[in-house]
Enzyme design. Structure first.
Site, PDB file in Angstrom:
ATOM      1  CG  ASP A 195      -1.987   1.070   1.145  1.00 31.25           C
ATOM      2  OD1 ASP A 195      -3.096   0.738   0.693  1.00 31.25           O
ATOM      3  OD2 ASP A 195      -1.702   2.231   1.531  1.00 31.25           O
ATOM      4  CB  ILE A 196       1.107   4.130  -2.339  1.00 25.82           C
ATOM      5  CG1 ILE A 196       1.505   3.241  -3.524  1.00 25.82           C
ATOM      6  CG2 ILE A 196       1.851   5.455  -2.407  1.00 25.82           C
ATOM      7  CD1 ILE A 196       1.164   3.826  -4.872  1.00 25.82           C
TER       8      ILE A 196
ATOM      9  CG  ASN B 192      -4.630  11.097  -5.867  1.00 27.86           C
ATOM     10  OD1 ASN B 192      -3.936  11.038  -6.892  1.00 27.86           O
ATOM     11  ND2 ASN B 192      -5.249  10.043  -5.375  1.00 27.86           N
TER      12      ASN B 192
ATOM     13  CG  HIS C  10      -7.321  12.834  -8.840  1.00 30.08           C
ATOM     14  ND1 HIS C  10      -7.474  11.804  -7.937  1.00 30.08           N
ATOM     15  CD2 HIS C  10      -8.027  13.882  -8.320  1.00 30.08           C
ATOM     16  CE1 HIS C  10      -8.245  12.203  -6.932  1.00 30.08           C
ATOM     17  NE2 HIS C  10      -8.597  13.467  -7.133  1.00 30.08           N
TER      18      HIS C  10
ATOM     19  CG  ASP D  41      -4.728   8.374 -12.467  1.00 34.60           C
ATOM     20  OD1 ASP D  41      -5.049   7.882 -11.358  1.00 34.60           O
ATOM     21  OD2 ASP D  41      -5.551   8.926 -13.231  1.00 34.60           O
TER      22      ASP D  41
ATOM     23  CB  THR E 266      12.502 -10.989 -13.481  1.00 27.55           C
ATOM     24  OG1 THR E 266      11.863 -10.477 -12.294  1.00 27.55           O
ATOM     25  CG2 THR E 266      12.747  -9.855 -14.460  1.00 27.55           C
TER      26      THR E 266
ATOM     27  CD  GLU F 131      -4.395   4.183  -1.335  1.00 25.95           C
ATOM     28  OE1 GLU F 131      -4.544   4.640  -0.199  1.00 25.95           O
ATOM     29  OE2 GLU F 131      -5.262   4.298  -2.235  1.00 25.95           O
TER      30      GLU F 131
ATOM     31  NE  ARG G  56       9.110  -2.277   2.600  1.00 26.15           N
ATOM     32  CZ  ARG G  56       9.727  -1.196   3.044  1.00 26.15           C
ATOM     33  NH1 ARG G  56       9.200   0.013   2.888  1.00 26.15           N
ATOM     34  NH2 ARG G  56      10.912  -1.285   3.664  1.00 26.15           N
TER      35      ARG G  56
END
Length: 574
Positions: A424-425, A432, A437, A441, A457, A469, A491
């Site tokens: 989760d960002i 935003n 936005h 995006d 990979t 998100e 991450r």
């Protein structure tokens, strides 16, 4: 296709002209006269009658019994042969005046006519043993139609053999074309498994039988067959073949090219023509000629064919255009023969070979059309499948990132060793709100690209955008700790990757993650576990990975030594 039609027309014209030449060589210069009556007259009564019609039309030969008077000069040829249309009849009576004024006659039964068959629906009866003087009188008893009496003529044996040889060559070409078409159509019907392909095979097979019987080649296969049986088979197979064009067209044309009303009309016309094939034996049972009714059965279908194909053509039907190209020449010959069979006019017997050739051309053209239609249907199917695949992909993929969506995630079949990671960002709403936005995006797009590359990979087994998100990934590893190493590597690379691809951000974009081992028997519980671990990572300061809900800092103590000093799983971002 146009060139083939051109060659066919040239062949038909040459055939017709050669037939006219043979007919001209055989002509004696004087026309036959006909005396048609329903009463049975003997030869003296017929010779003395004043009701003879010379230069007679075909309709003048209609009757239960028809006498034909052939001028004496017509017999002044070497080895004369009586040529006639071998339609089903009870036989002939041949008579001629003797030198003493009496009438000498002999009967020729239908079996003898069948034995002396020649190509086409004709016989060639030798007259060399017939003496006498004056004109030749021939009585035709109970013929199937007026063709026998109207078409009688005397030619030399040489002319008859020449005509027979040329006709056999033409019949061999026609029959060879039809047999080859029927064989190929049979294989196509088996391979393609399309209804119209099977109908075309039946159509071609019936045409083979029709030409074999109508051309009298049936006598080579079954010498004992009667003229009546030959005629019944010939008429019936032609009617049934033409009747099959109704179901062929209904399945060959595009479905929206023919209206429901036209479909009903086509089926009704096809059934009428099919029933027409039974009229000859029915007429025999009732003691009447059904030949005119047989020919009339084709008229509604001919009109319906013109209307239906024209209507479909105007609607842009490609199948209708191909059908018209295949049937244009045979249709003209069919109409001509239909009108001729109604007794309105006559042509030399060789004209029938034009009809046979046109049918062979049509069968071959329709066979090619079947292949074209199947190709078109396959292209339509492939296009529909492609659209269906696109729709299915759209239904199970996120339009922004290209990753699978929640529906695709829910359809996954989980396996032992799967580790579920939720990413989760951090503070995405502020992204935003601060940058707009469009920038938000772009952040999501680049994160999606990053996860998709990891899947390509082999670092991740799969990746999804579950909504907003929040992203999900699957890592396959022997333990949660090893999976945590792989997930945290990705991450930790998120801030730098997004900073490079989305310029103008004042602060780094970080992400938090939760990782849980998946129980294939209860993947929903595993998701809840990973979600709680993600919540722990958020609550503990964000920008970190949690993989043990019992101790939010376990990864700091246990995993950090494995990761090395350059990786800090417990780093807090306020």
């Amino acid at each position: 296709m146009r060139r083939a039609v051109h060659y066919l027309l040239m062949m038909l014209a040459a055939t017709f002209l050669s037939g006219m030449a043979v007919d001209a060589r055989a002509a004696s210069g004087a026309a036959n006269c006909i005396l048609a009556t329903d009463d049975l007259l003997d030869s003296p009564e017929a010779a003395a009658s004043s009701n003879w019609v010379c230069d007679a039309a075909k309709l003048d030969a209609v009757g239960d019994h028809s006498w034909v008077r052939i001028p004496a000069e017509a017999l002044h040829v070497e080895e004369p042969v009586l040529i006639g249309d071998a339609m089903a009849s009870s036989g002939l009576i041949i008579a001629r005046a003797t030198s003493d004024g009496r009438m000498a006659s002999r009967a020729v039964g239908s079996a003898a006519l069948a034995k002396n068959w020649t190509t086409g629906t004709r016989f060639a009866l030798p007259l060399d043993s017939l003496g006498g003087t004056g004109p030749l009188f021939v009585r035709v008893d109970r013929p199937l139609g007026p063709d026998l009496a109207h078409g009688l003529k005397v030619v030399s044996t040489e002319a008859a053999e020449r005509d027979r040889t040329g006709s056999l060559v033409l019949l061999g070409v026609v029959l060879g074309m039809l047999i080859l078409t029927a064989i190929v159509s049979g294989f196509m019907a088996i391979a393609l498994r399309r209804w119209f392909a099977a109908v075309h095979f039946a159509f071609s097979a019936l045409l083979v039988i029709y030409v074999t019987t109508a051309g009298s080649l049936i006598f080579l296969i079954a010498p004992g067959i009667s003229l009546w049986t030959r005629s019944v088979i010939s008429y019936a197979t032609l009617a049934w073949a033409i009747a099959l064009l109704a179901p062929f067209a209904l399945t060959f044309f595009e479905r929206d090219a023919i209206t429901p009303a036209m479909r009903r009309v086509a089926i009704a016309c096809g059934l009428l023509v099919f029933a027409g094939g039974f009229l000859l034996p029915l007429g025999a049972l009732l003691g009447v000629s059904m030949r005119a009714a047989y020919n009339l059965c084709f008229i509604p279908g001919s009109i319906a064919t013109l209307v239906i194909t024209t209507s479909a053509w105007r609607k842009g039907s490609e199948a209708a255009r191909v059908f018209v190209m295949a049937w244009s020449v045979p249709f003209v010959f069919s109409i001509e023969r239909l009108v001729r069979n109604l007794g309105l006019y006559s042509l030399p017997p060789i004209a029938d070979f034009g009809f046979y050739l046109s049918l062979a051309f049509e069968a071959a053209a329709l066979m090619a059309a079947v292949g074209w239609r199947v190709k078109a249907l396959r292209e339509e199917r492939d296009a529909a499948l492609a659209v269906s695949d696109d729709l299915a992909r759209e239904a199970r993929h996120d339009a922004l990132t290209g990753l699978g969506n929640r529906r695709d995630y829910d359809a996954r079949v989980w396996q032992a060793g799967d580790m579920l990671g939720l990413i989760d960002i951090d503070r995405f709403k502020s992204v935003n709100d601060t940058y707009g936005h469009a920038t938000g995006d772009r952040v999501l797009e680049w994160l999606g690209d990053m996860l998709r590359r990891e899947v390509a990979t082999g670092s991740f087994v799969g990746a999804w955008r579950l909504g907003g998100e929040e992203f999900a990934v699957v890592v396959r590893a022997a333990s949660v700790e090893l999976a945590a190493l792989e997930l945290d590597r990705v991450r930790r690379g998120i801030p730098l990757a997004i900073d490079n691809e989305v310029p103008g951000l004042d602060e780094p974009i970080t992400a938090s993650a939760g990782l849980a081992k998946v129980d294939p028997a209860d993947p929903k519980a595993s998701y809840r576990e990973a979600d709680l671990l993600l919540y722990n990572a958020k609550r503990s300061g964000r920008d970190q990975l949690c993989f043990d809900r019992r101790d939010p800092l376990r990864e700091t103590r246990d995993a950090a030594p494995l990761l090395g000093p350059q990786l800090n799983l417990s780093r807090k971002v306020s």
